[in-house]
Write a protein that holds these residues in place. Structure first.
Motif, mmCIF file in Angstrom:
data_model
loop_
_atom_site.group_PDB
_atom_site.id
_atom_site.type_symbol
_atom_site.label_atom_id
_atom_site.label_comp_id
_atom_site.label_asym_id
_atom_site.label_seq_id
_atom_site.Cartn_x
_atom_site.Cartn_y
_atom_site.Cartn_z
ATOM 1 N N VAL A 35 33.852 81.892 46.616
ATOM 2 C CA VAL A 35 32.608 82.507 45.923
ATOM 3 C C VAL A 35 31.936 81.505 45.230
ATOM 4 N N PRO A 36 30.550 81.700 45.219
ATOM 5 C CA PRO A 36 28.961 81.173 45.208
ATOM 6 C C PRO A 36 29.054 80.925 43.655
ATOM 7 N N MET A 37 29.458 80.073 43.192
ATOM 8 C CA MET A 37 28.551 79.880 41.431
ATOM 9 C C MET A 37 28.083 79.691 40.688
ATOM 10 N N ASN A 38 26.810 78.788 41.902
ATOM 11 C CA ASN A 38 25.440 78.776 41.374
ATOM 12 C C ASN A 38 24.525 78.467 42.657
ATOM 13 N N GLY A 39 23.218 79.172 41.887
ATOM 14 C CA GLY A 39 22.068 79.404 42.870
ATOM 15 C C GLY A 39 22.345 78.620 43.961
#
Length: 387
Positions: A148-152
């Protein structure tokens, strides 16, 4: 119970949770009945841990269900999102290249195993936080997964597969302007290996996207990568096959100025002398992982192959030579000599796809016998050993 985290109840016993995703996720409510767990994740309260995912799926709360087991000095937590329609719709809308009916399902999953002996510095034994997307590809479905991406920035959804049969047209939804005429695939460059081929195997798929959070959320596809397998290609008579020949394709900027690059790799299978031909491919004696280079006249006019041997069953050198040269081959080697390593460099004819020479070195152990170099027809093998 508002604003609850797993570390509220379990950190004292399991200090490694302080370095896990379970320390970041905030639940607005939760319940544990026996081992059955349900809860509602608060996207905004969970900050960066859920912020980007919340924007992708357009959700401010995520309902989950799973299990929590606390026994034998081990905490095992596994749960998944339960709002299947919202996740599928959100992913399909955020990533238009797989929108509509292409995206069959999507979900978020947590899998965490933490032991009392795990430290906060080292983290839990297992700590996965994944976004799973199931796609329709032809008549099959495949699942690609991303942390899961936690930032740009960049994140990738990837998957590897077995027994997924496709036609090239089945992947055109990924290829943007290169879809027309399957321009993304090196049909002409593959020459003899494409002759008569209409069905392929999808070996892997990857989608790399770039997420911008400011000044507003946006997601753009940076590149697409697929590996397409061509099977049962004879390389030397009925004894040596490419199976599969894996064609790697990377397409950058697929929704804009799409451009493709290609690579080749896969497996060479050496079949037992008593079971050669296509029927022997399910139980080869030896499997070689190889890399292949496309022809580039005039520097190298043919396909170039090089690779290394896998010999998990510790087959003997005699068996290898019999497989290559026929069951009557006898060069005076001890039957106790087994193959330790086998490296080869060869070339395959650009017209026929078959090899014109095969030169290599076999390293062996396990016995002692007469060793010698020999040539037979167009096959040359140099044998060495270590006692």
């Amino acid at each position: 119970m508002a604003a609850w985290k797993f570390t509220d109840d379990y950190l004292k016993t399991y200090p490694a949770l302080a370095s896990s995703i379970l320390d970041a996720l905030v639940f607005s409510d939760h319940a544990l009945n026996g081992n059955a767990f349900t809860g509602t994740l608060d996207v905004n309260a969970s900050g960066a841990a859920l912020g980007t995912l919340g924007l992708i799926v357009n959700m401010t709360e995520i309902h989950v269900a799973g299990t929590v087991t606390n026994a034998d000095n081990t905490l095992t937590v596994s749960f998944q999102s339960t709002d299947a329609d919202a996740f599928r719709t959100g992913v399909a809308n955020a990533i238009p290249i797989i929108g509509g009916e292409i995206t069959k399902a999507a979900s978020m999953g947590i899998d965490n195993i933490t032991k009392t002996t795990d430290t906060a510095d080292d983290g839990p034994t297992k700590d996965q936080f994944d976004l799973n997307v199931e796609l329709a590809v032809g008549s099959s479905t495949v699942t690609i997964v991303s942390q899961v991406p936690m930032n740009g920035g960049l994140f990738s959804l990837e998957g590897t597969f077995e027994n997924v049969g496709i036609g090239l047209d089945d992947l055109n939804f990924l290829m943007g302007s290169l879809a027309s005429g399957n321009a993304w695939f090196p049909t002409e460059q593959l020459g003899p290996y494409m002759k008569g081929q209409t069905s392929f195997g999808l070996l892997s798929m990857g989608i790399t996207a770039f997420v911008r959070l400011e000044p507003s959320f946006s997601l753009a596809i940076s590149s697409i990568s697929v590996s397409v397998g061509i099977s049962k290609l004879p390389l030397m008579g009925q004894s040596l096959y490419l199976d599969p020949l894996a064609v790697w394709v990377t397409v950058v900027d697929p929704m804009g100025k799409a451009a493709a690059s290609w690579g080749l790799q896969g497996s060479v299978k050496l079949l037992n002398y008593a079971n050669q031909g296509v029927s022997g491919l399910t139980n080869p004696d030896f499997v070689f992982d190889f890399a292949m280079t496309f022809p580039n006249p005039p520097t190298y006019p043919n396909f170039l192959l090089n690779g290394t041997l896998e010999n998990p069953a510790s087959k003997s050198v005699n068996v290898m030579l019999q497989d290559l040269l026929g069951s009557s081959t006898d060069v005076g080697l001890s039957t106790d000599l087994t193959v330790n390593s086998f490296e080869f460099d060869t070339s395959a004819d650009v017209t026929t796809g078959t090899i014109s020479e095969f030169s290599t070195s076999i390293a062996m152990s396990g016995g002692f016998g007469l060793l010698k170099d020999f040539d037979l027809e167009e096959v040359a093998i140099s044998v060495s050993y270590s006692s």
